[in-house]
Motif scaffolding. Structure first.
Motif, PDB file in Angstrom:
ATOM      1  N   LEU A   1      37.719  32.510  39.719  1.00 15.87           N
ATOM      2  CA  LEU A   1      36.956  32.902  38.531  1.00 15.87           C
ATOM      3  C   LEU A   1      36.633  34.398  38.558  1.00 15.87           C
ATOM      4  CD1 LEU A   1      34.563  29.829  38.256  1.00 15.87           C
ATOM      5  CD2 LEU A   1      36.323  30.497  36.608  1.00 15.87           C
ATOM      6  N   ALA A   2      36.342  34.928  39.746  1.00 13.30           N
ATOM      7  CA  ALA A   2      36.085  36.362  39.864  1.00 13.30           C
ATOM      8  C   ALA A   2      37.313  37.169  39.459  1.00 13.30           C
ATOM      9  CB  ALA A   2      35.669  36.703  41.297  1.00 13.30           C
ATOM     10  N   ARG A   3      38.501  36.717  39.876  1.00 11.60           N
ATOM     11  CA  ARG A   3      39.725  37.429  39.507  1.00 11.60           C
ATOM     12  C   ARG A   3      40.010  37.293  38.010  1.00 11.60           C
ATOM     13  NH1 ARG A   3      43.500  40.171  42.344  1.00 11.60           N
ATOM     14  NH2 ARG A   3      41.520  40.568  43.433  1.00 11.60           N
ATOM     15  N   LYS A   4      39.738  36.118  37.454  1.00 16.72           N
ATOM     16  CA  LYS A   4      39.939  35.933  36.011  1.00 16.72           C
ATOM     17  C   LYS A   4      39.083  36.911  35.220  1.00 16.72           C
ATOM     18  CE  LYS A   4      39.429  32.469  32.343  1.00 16.72           C
ATOM     19  NZ  LYS A   4      39.039  31.061  32.038  1.00 16.72           N
ATOM     20  N   MET A   5      37.814  37.028  35.610  1.00 17.20           N
ATOM     21  CA  MET A   5      36.919  37.945  34.905  1.00 17.20           C
ATOM     22  C   MET A   5      37.372  39.388  35.071  1.00 17.20           C
ATOM     23  SD  MET A   5      32.803  38.389  35.356  1.00 17.20           S
ATOM     24  CE  MET A   5      32.535  36.693  34.812  1.00 17.20           C
ATOM     25  N   ALA A   6      37.758  39.770  36.295  1.00 15.42           N
ATOM     26  CA  ALA A   6      38.193  41.143  36.549  1.00 15.42           C
ATOM     27  C   ALA A   6      39.449  41.488  35.761  1.00 15.42           C
ATOM     28  CB  ALA A   6      38.433  41.344  38.045  1.00 15.42           C
ATOM     29  N   ARG A   7      40.374  40.531  35.629  1.00 10.55           N
ATOM     30  CA  ARG A   7      41.585  40.779  34.846  1.00 10.55           C
ATOM     31  C   ARG A   7      41.254  40.914  33.362  1.00 10.55           C
ATOM     32  NH1 ARG A   7      46.782  39.669  36.588  1.00 10.55           N
ATOM     33  NH2 ARG A   7      47.237  40.582  34.545  1.00 10.55           N
ATOM     34  N   GLN A   8      40.392  40.051  32.865  1.00 12.02           N
ATOM     35  CA  GLN A   8      40.047  40.099  31.449  1.00 12.02           C
ATOM     36  C   GLN A   8      39.325  41.391  31.079  1.00 12.02           C
ATOM     37  OE1 GLN A   8      37.894  36.401  31.132  1.00 12.02           O
ATOM     38  NE2 GLN A   8      39.710  35.274  30.435  1.00 12.02           N
ATOM     39  N   LEU A   9      38.536  41.921  32.029  1.00 11.01           N
ATOM     40  CA  LEU A   9      37.809  43.176  31.797  1.00 11.01           C
ATOM     41  C   LEU A   9      38.644  44.396  32.188  1.00 11.01           C
ATOM     42  CD1 LEU A   9      34.264  42.127  33.101  1.00 11.01           C
ATOM     43  CD2 LEU A   9      35.007  42.352  30.709  1.00 11.01           C
ATOM     44  N   LYS A  10      39.882  44.121  32.625  1.00  7.29           N
ATOM     45  CA  LYS A  10      40.827  45.181  33.015  1.00  7.29           C
ATOM     46  C   LYS A  10      40.313  46.034  34.175  1.00  7.29           C
ATOM     47  CE  LYS A  10      42.790  45.393  28.348  1.00  7.29           C
ATOM     48  NZ  LYS A  10      43.829  44.410  28.686  1.00  7.29           N
ATOM     49  N   ARG A  11      39.586  45.386  35.083  1.00  8.42           N
ATOM     50  CA  ARG A  11      39.138  46.083  36.291  1.00  8.42           C
ATOM     51  C   ARG A  11      40.212  46.067  37.376  1.00  8.42           C
ATOM     52  NH1 ARG A  11      32.880  43.806  36.783  1.00  8.42           N
ATOM     53  NH2 ARG A  11      32.070  44.898  34.911  1.00  8.42           N
ATOM     54  N   VAL A  12      41.066  45.073  37.354  1.00  6.22           N
ATOM     55  CA  VAL A  12      42.208  45.007  38.259  1.00  6.22           C
ATOM     56  C   VAL A  12      43.420  44.564  37.449  1.00  6.22           C
ATOM     57  CG1 VAL A  12      40.816  44.469  40.318  1.00  6.22           C
ATOM     58  CG2 VAL A  12      41.766  42.614  38.945  1.00  6.22           C
ATOM     59  N   ASP A  13      44.606  44.846  37.970  1.00 11.76           N
ATOM     60  CA  ASP A  13      45.835  44.457  37.259  1.00 11.76           C
ATOM     61  C   ASP A  13      46.713  43.548  38.109  1.00 11.76           C
ATOM     62  OD1 ASP A  13      46.687  46.222  39.185  1.00 11.76           O
ATOM     63  OD2 ASP A  13      47.632  47.635  37.801  1.00 11.76           O
ATOM     64  N   ARG A  14      46.107  42.909  39.128  1.00 12.52           N
ATOM     65  CA  ARG A  14      46.879  42.081  40.050  1.00 12.52           C
ATOM     66  C   ARG A  14      46.366  40.645  40.025  1.00 12.52           C
ATOM     67  NH1 ARG A  14      44.654  46.350  42.204  1.00 12.52           N
ATOM     68  NH2 ARG A  14      43.115  45.081  43.286  1.00 12.52           N
ATOM     69  N   ASN A  15      47.284  39.700  40.135  1.00 13.70           N
ATOM     70  CA  ASN A  15      46.875  38.309  40.339  1.00 13.70           C
ATOM     71  C   ASN A  15      46.317  38.128  41.748  1.00 13.70           C
ATOM     72  OD1 ASN A  15      47.750  37.639  37.804  1.00 13.70           O
ATOM     73  ND2 ASN A  15      49.107  35.986  38.473  1.00 13.70           N
ATOM     74  N   LEU A  16      45.464  37.125  41.895  1.00  9.52           N
ATOM     75  CA  LEU A  16      45.004  36.703  43.207  1.00  9.52           C
ATOM     76  C   LEU A  16      46.056  35.780  43.802  1.00  9.52           C
ATOM     77  CD1 LEU A  16      42.763  36.418  45.381  1.00  9.52           C
ATOM     78  CD2 LEU A  16      41.877  34.482  44.040  1.00  9.52           C
ATOM     79  N   LYS A  17      46.564  36.114  44.984  1.00 10.31           N
ATOM     80  CA  LYS A  17      47.546  35.252  45.649  1.00 10.31           C
ATOM     81  C   LYS A  17      46.825  34.336  46.630  1.00 10.31           C
ATOM     82  CE  LYS A  17      51.596  38.218  45.150  1.00 10.31           C
ATOM     83  NZ  LYS A  17      52.727  38.908  45.827  1.00 10.31           N
ATOM     84  N   ILE A  18      47.037  33.037  46.456  1.00 14.72           N
ATOM     85  CA  ILE A  18      46.397  32.026  47.282  1.00 14.72           C
ATOM     86  C   ILE A  18      47.487  31.271  48.031  1.00 14.72           C
ATOM     87  CG2 ILE A  18      44.949  29.964  47.306  1.00 14.72           C
ATOM     88  CD1 ILE A  18      43.713  31.016  44.668  1.00 14.72           C
ATOM     89  N   TYR A  19      47.428  31.333  49.345  1.00 14.77           N
ATOM     90  CA  TYR A  19      48.427  30.727  50.211  1.00 14.77           C
ATOM     91  C   TYR A  19      47.814  29.461  50.821  1.00 14.77           C
ATOM     92  CZ  TYR A  19      50.060  35.628  50.138  1.00 14.77           C
ATOM     93  OH  TYR A  19      50.446  36.903  49.759  1.00 14.77           O
ATOM     94  N   GLY A  20      48.536  28.349  50.768  1.00 15.35           N
ATOM     95  CA  GLY A  20      48.000  27.117  51.332  1.00 15.35           C
ATOM     96  C   GLY A  20      49.049  26.026  51.388  1.00 15.35           C
ATOM     97  N   PRO A  21      48.691  24.883  51.996  1.00 19.33           N
ATOM     98  CA  PRO A  21      49.614  23.746  52.034  1.00 19.33           C
ATOM     99  C   PRO A  21      49.946  23.266  50.623  1.00 19.33           C
ATOM    100  CG  PRO A  21      47.776  23.444  53.559  1.00 19.33           C
ATOM    101  CD  PRO A  21      47.433  24.623  52.718  1.00 19.33           C
ATOM    102  N   GLU A  22      51.131  22.722  50.459  1.00 25.23           N
ATOM    103  CA  GLU A  22      51.547  22.255  49.131  1.00 25.23           C
ATOM    104  C   GLU A  22      50.918  20.922  48.757  1.00 25.23           C
ATOM    105  OE1 GLU A  22      55.625  23.510  47.653  1.00 25.23           O
ATOM    106  OE2 GLU A  22      56.004  23.307  49.813  1.00 25.23           O
ATOM    107  N   SER A  23      50.415  20.170  49.740  1.00 25.77           N
ATOM    108  CA  SER A  23      49.770  18.889  49.446  1.00 25.77           C
ATOM    109  C   SER A  23      48.273  19.111  49.252  1.00 25.77           C
ATOM    110  CB  SER A  23      50.003  17.898  50.587  1.00 25.77           C
ATOM    111  OG  SER A  23      49.485  18.395  51.806  1.00 25.77           O
ATOM    112  N   GLY A  24      47.730  18.568  48.170  1.00 26.07           N
ATOM    113  CA  GLY A  24      46.311  18.733  47.876  1.00 26.07           C
ATOM    114  C   GLY A  24      46.099  18.862  46.376  1.00 26.07           C
ATOM    115  N   THR A  25      45.049  18.213  45.864  1.00 25.04           N
ATOM    116  CA  THR A  25      44.819  18.207  44.418  1.00 25.04           C
ATOM    117  C   THR A  25      44.493  19.600  43.878  1.00 25.04           C
ATOM    118  OG1 THR A  25      42.492  17.626  44.800  1.00 25.04           O
ATOM    119  CG2 THR A  25      44.037  15.814  44.417  1.00 25.04           C
TER     120      THR A  25
END
Length: 244
Positions: free
Chosen positions: A73-97
Protein backbone atom coordinates in the motif's frame (compact mmCIF):
# COMPACT_ATOMS: atom_id res chain seq x y z
CA UNK A 1 27.22 -4.80 4.37
CA UNK A 2 25.17 -3.50 7.27
CA UNK A 3 22.47 -5.70 8.81
CA UNK A 4 19.87 -4.10 11.09
CA UNK A 5 17.58 -6.25 13.24
CA UNK A 6 14.14 -4.69 12.84
CA UNK A 7 12.39 -7.43 14.80
CA UNK A 8 12.99 -10.98 16.00
CA UNK A 9 10.05 -12.19 18.11
CA UNK A 10 8.04 -15.34 17.47
CA UNK A 11 4.31 -15.24 16.63
CA UNK A 12 3.50 -11.64 17.62
CA UNK A 13 5.34 -8.42 18.58
CA UNK A 14 6.55 -7.94 22.14
CA UNK A 15 5.51 -4.44 23.08
CA UNK A 16 6.85 -2.21 20.30
CA UNK A 17 9.37 -4.79 19.08
CA UNK A 18 8.30 -6.59 15.87
CA UNK A 19 8.51 -10.17 14.69
CA UNK A 20 10.91 -11.22 11.91
CA UNK A 21 12.49 -8.49 9.78
CA UNK A 22 16.10 -7.77 8.70
CA UNK A 23 17.21 -4.69 6.79
CA UNK A 24 20.40 -5.08 4.72
CA UNK A 25 22.18 -2.06 3.26
CA UNK A 26 25.23 -1.34 1.13
CA UNK A 27 26.19 1.22 -1.53
CA UNK A 28 22.83 2.97 -1.25
CA UNK A 29 20.84 -0.25 -1.80
CA UNK A 30 18.39 -1.50 0.85
CA UNK A 31 16.75 -4.93 0.84
CA UNK A 32 14.47 -6.44 3.47
CA UNK A 33 14.38 -10.08 4.53
CA UNK A 34 10.94 -10.90 5.97
CA UNK A 35 8.23 -8.41 6.83
CA UNK A 36 6.62 -9.68 9.99
CA UNK A 37 4.10 -7.94 12.21
CA UNK A 38 5.33 -4.46 13.20
CA UNK A 39 8.17 -4.32 10.68
CA UNK A 40 6.61 -1.71 8.36
CA UNK A 41 6.42 0.84 11.17
CA UNK A 42 9.79 0.11 12.76
CA UNK A 43 11.88 -0.10 9.59
CA UNK A 44 11.18 3.62 9.12
CA UNK A 45 13.49 4.37 12.04
CA UNK A 46 16.36 3.48 9.69
CA UNK A 47 15.22 4.29 6.14
CA UNK A 48 12.25 5.61 4.20
CA UNK A 49 9.70 2.92 3.45
CA UNK A 50 9.80 4.20 -0.15
CA UNK A 51 13.52 3.38 -0.46
CA UNK A 52 12.93 -0.35 -0.02
CA UNK A 53 12.38 -1.74 -3.51
CA UNK A 54 13.12 -5.42 -2.77
CA UNK A 55 11.52 -7.58 -0.06
CA UNK A 56 12.40 -11.26 0.30
CA UNK A 57 9.89 -13.40 2.22
CA UNK A 58 11.06 -16.75 3.56
CA UNK A 59 7.43 -17.90 3.83
CA UNK A 60 3.98 -16.49 4.52
CA UNK A 61 3.33 -17.20 8.20
CA UNK A 62 2.20 -14.01 9.90
CA UNK A 63 5.33 -13.48 11.99
CA UNK A 64 7.39 -13.44 8.77
CA UNK A 65 5.06 -11.78 6.26
CA UNK A 66 2.22 -10.14 8.19
CA UNK A 67 3.14 -6.59 7.12
CA UNK A 68 3.70 -7.22 3.42
CA UNK A 69 0.42 -5.58 2.37
CA UNK A 70 1.40 -2.44 4.32
CA UNK A 71 4.54 -2.20 2.16
CA UNK A 72 2.42 -2.78 -0.96
CA UNK A 73 0.00 0.00 0.00
CA UNK A 74 2.90 2.36 0.72
CA UNK A 75 4.30 1.72 -2.76
CA UNK A 76 0.87 2.18 -4.35
CA UNK A 77 0.50 5.57 -2.70
CA UNK A 78 4.05 6.63 -3.61
CA UNK A 79 3.50 5.67 -7.25
CA UNK A 80 0.18 7.47 -7.46
CA UNK A 81 1.75 10.63 -5.97
CA UNK A 82 4.72 10.21 -8.34
CA UNK A 83 7.21 10.07 -5.49
CA UNK A 84 8.82 6.94 -6.95
CA UNK A 85 8.73 5.40 -10.42
CA UNK A 86 9.57 1.80 -9.50
CA UNK A 87 7.42 -1.19 -8.63
CA UNK A 88 7.99 -2.95 -5.33
CA UNK A 89 9.56 -6.36 -6.04
CA UNK A 90 8.42 -9.07 -3.65
CA UNK A 91 10.30 -12.36 -3.71
CA UNK A 92 8.74 -15.44 -2.10
CA UNK A 93 7.59 -19.04 -2.49
CA UNK A 94 5.06 -19.63 -5.26
CA UNK A 95 2.70 -21.53 -2.94
CA UNK A 96 0.51 -19.36 -0.72
CA UNK A 97 -2.75 -17.43 -1.02
CA UNK A 98 -0.99 -14.05 -0.71
CA UNK A 99 0.78 -14.73 -4.03
CA UNK A 100 -2.45 -14.04 -5.94
CA UNK A 101 -2.81 -10.71 -4.15
CA UNK A 102 0.75 -9.70 -5.00
CA UNK A 103 0.42 -10.75 -8.64
CA UNK A 104 -2.76 -8.69 -9.03
CA UNK A 105 -1.35 -5.57 -7.36
CA UNK A 106 -0.72 -2.77 -9.85
CA UNK A 107 2.50 -1.45 -8.33
CA UNK A 108 4.06 -4.64 -6.96
CA UNK A 109 5.84 -7.39 -8.89
CA UNK A 110 6.07 -10.99 -7.68
CA UNK A 111 9.38 -12.81 -8.10
CA UNK A 112 9.37 -16.57 -7.28
CA UNK A 113 12.09 -18.13 -5.16
CA UNK A 114 13.15 -21.75 -5.06
CA UNK A 115 16.21 -23.85 -4.26
CA UNK A 116 19.14 -23.57 -6.71
CA UNK A 117 17.84 -20.16 -7.84
CA UNK A 118 19.49 -16.83 -7.10
CA UNK A 119 18.86 -13.14 -7.64
CA UNK A 120 21.27 -10.23 -7.88
CA UNK A 121 20.18 -6.91 -6.39
CA UNK A 122 22.78 -4.13 -6.50
CA UNK A 123 25.86 -5.39 -4.61
CA UNK A 124 24.00 -8.43 -3.23
CA UNK A 125 23.50 -11.99 -4.48
CA UNK A 126 20.70 -13.89 -2.71
CA UNK A 127 20.49 -17.71 -2.72
CA UNK A 128 17.89 -20.04 -1.23
CA UNK A 129 17.66 -23.35 0.66
CA UNK A 130 14.40 -25.32 1.00
CA UNK A 131 13.66 -25.87 4.69
CA UNK A 132 11.74 -28.48 6.68
CA UNK A 133 8.59 -26.58 7.71
CA UNK A 134 4.84 -27.22 7.31
CA UNK A 135 4.65 -24.67 4.48
CA UNK A 136 7.12 -23.93 1.68
CA UNK A 137 9.93 -22.06 3.41
CA UNK A 138 13.44 -20.98 2.48
CA UNK A 139 16.63 -20.03 4.26
CA UNK A 140 18.44 -17.17 2.54
CA UNK A 141 22.15 -16.54 1.96
CA UNK A 142 23.16 -12.98 1.06
CA UNK A 143 26.66 -12.43 -0.33
CA UNK A 144 27.90 -8.93 -1.12
CA UNK A 145 30.38 -7.84 -3.79
CA UNK A 146 33.27 -8.13 -1.35
CA UNK A 147 32.44 -11.69 -0.29
CA UNK A 148 30.80 -10.96 3.07
CA UNK A 149 28.03 -13.47 3.87
CA UNK A 150 24.83 -13.17 5.91
CA UNK A 151 22.57 -16.22 6.34
CA UNK A 152 19.07 -16.24 7.82
CA UNK A 153 17.70 -19.72 8.45
CA UNK A 154 14.07 -18.70 8.97
CA UNK A 155 11.90 -21.52 10.36
CA UNK A 156 13.25 -25.03 9.90
CA UNK A 157 14.02 -28.21 11.75
CA UNK A 158 17.71 -29.13 11.90
CA UNK A 159 19.13 -30.43 8.60
CA UNK A 160 22.64 -31.31 7.46
CA UNK A 161 22.00 -29.49 4.19
CA UNK A 162 21.33 -26.33 6.17
CA UNK A 163 24.78 -26.63 7.74
CA UNK A 164 26.32 -26.73 4.27
CA UNK A 165 24.19 -23.80 3.11
CA UNK A 166 25.25 -21.65 6.08
CA UNK A 167 28.89 -22.73 6.12
CA UNK A 168 31.39 -19.92 6.57
CA UNK A 169 28.81 -17.19 7.21
CA UNK A 170 30.10 -13.98 8.72
CA UNK A 171 26.69 -13.52 10.33
CA UNK A 172 24.20 -16.36 10.91
CA UNK A 173 20.73 -15.67 12.30
CA UNK A 174 19.01 -18.85 13.45
CA UNK A 175 15.29 -18.97 14.14
CA UNK A 176 15.05 -20.78 17.46
CA UNK A 177 11.80 -20.56 19.40
CA UNK A 178 12.18 -23.76 21.45
CA UNK A 179 14.12 -24.47 24.61
CA UNK A 180 16.42 -27.50 24.79
CA UNK A 181 14.55 -30.75 25.23
CA UNK A 182 11.59 -29.79 23.04
CA UNK A 183 11.25 -31.69 19.77
CA UNK A 184 10.31 -29.22 17.06
CA UNK A 185 10.72 -31.54 14.09
CA UNK A 186 6.98 -32.04 13.57
CA UNK A 187 6.39 -28.28 13.55
CA UNK A 188 9.56 -27.51 11.58
CA UNK A 189 11.51 -25.65 14.24
CA UNK A 190 14.89 -25.92 15.94
CA UNK A 191 15.46 -25.95 19.67
CA UNK A 192 18.33 -24.07 21.31
CA UNK A 193 20.71 -27.04 21.42
CA UNK A 194 20.18 -27.68 17.71
CA UNK A 195 20.75 -23.99 16.95
CA UNK A 196 24.08 -24.17 18.77
CA UNK A 197 25.01 -27.30 16.85
CA UNK A 198 24.20 -25.57 13.55
CA UNK A 199 26.31 -22.55 14.54
CA UNK A 200 29.22 -24.80 15.47
CA UNK A 201 29.15 -27.05 12.42
CA UNK A 202 28.70 -24.15 10.00
CA UNK A 203 31.68 -22.30 11.54
CA UNK A 204 29.79 -19.00 11.56
CA UNK A 205 31.79 -16.04 12.81
CA UNK A 206 28.81 -14.55 14.67
CA UNK A 207 25.48 -16.18 15.44
CA UNK A 208 22.29 -14.52 16.65
CA UNK A 209 19.32 -16.46 18.01
CA UNK A 210 16.02 -15.06 16.71
CA UNK A 211 12.31 -15.92 16.39
CA UNK A 212 12.49 -15.75 20.17
CA UNK A 213 9.77 -17.17 22.46
CA UNK A 214 7.65 -14.99 24.72
CA UNK A 215 7.98 -17.35 27.68
CA UNK A 216 10.79 -18.69 29.83
CA UNK A 217 14.23 -17.22 30.48
CA UNK A 218 15.99 -16.29 27.25
CA UNK A 219 19.41 -16.61 28.92
CA UNK A 220 18.65 -20.33 29.34
CA UNK A 221 18.01 -20.50 25.59
CA UNK A 222 21.37 -18.84 24.99
CA UNK A 223 23.23 -21.10 27.45
CA UNK A 224 21.91 -24.18 25.66
CA UNK A 225 23.21 -22.93 22.31
CA UNK A 226 26.62 -22.13 23.84
CA UNK A 227 27.26 -25.72 24.95
CA UNK A 228 28.67 -26.37 21.48
CA UNK A 229 32.09 -24.94 20.56
CA UNK A 230 31.30 -21.82 18.56
CA UNK A 231 32.49 -18.31 17.89
CA UNK A 232 30.25 -15.44 19.08
CA UNK A 233 26.65 -16.42 19.97
CA UNK A 234 24.14 -13.83 21.19
CA UNK A 235 20.43 -13.18 21.42
CA UNK A 236 19.14 -10.94 18.64
CA UNK A 237 17.82 -7.56 19.79
CA UNK A 238 15.58 -5.10 18.00
CA UNK A 239 17.65 -2.20 16.69
CA UNK A 240 20.93 -4.16 16.71
CA UNK A 241 23.27 -3.10 13.88
CA UNK A 242 26.02 -5.42 12.59
CA UNK A 243 28.68 -4.50 10.05
CA UNK A 244 30.20 -7.45 8.20
Amino acid sequence: MKVIIIGMWNSFPKGLEPTSGYLIQKDGVSILLDAGSGVAANVQKYTSIHDIDHIFLSHYHHDHAGDIEAFMLARKMARQLKRVDRNLKIYGPESGTIVKTIRRAKYSTFMPIRAQKHYTVGPFQIEFHRNEHPVETYAMRVTDNEGSVFVHTSDSSYRGSLVRFAFGADLLIIDCKLYEGFDGKVDGHMNAEQAGRLASKSDAQMTLLANLPHHGELEVLLDSAKQHPTNVVRLAEAGMKIEI
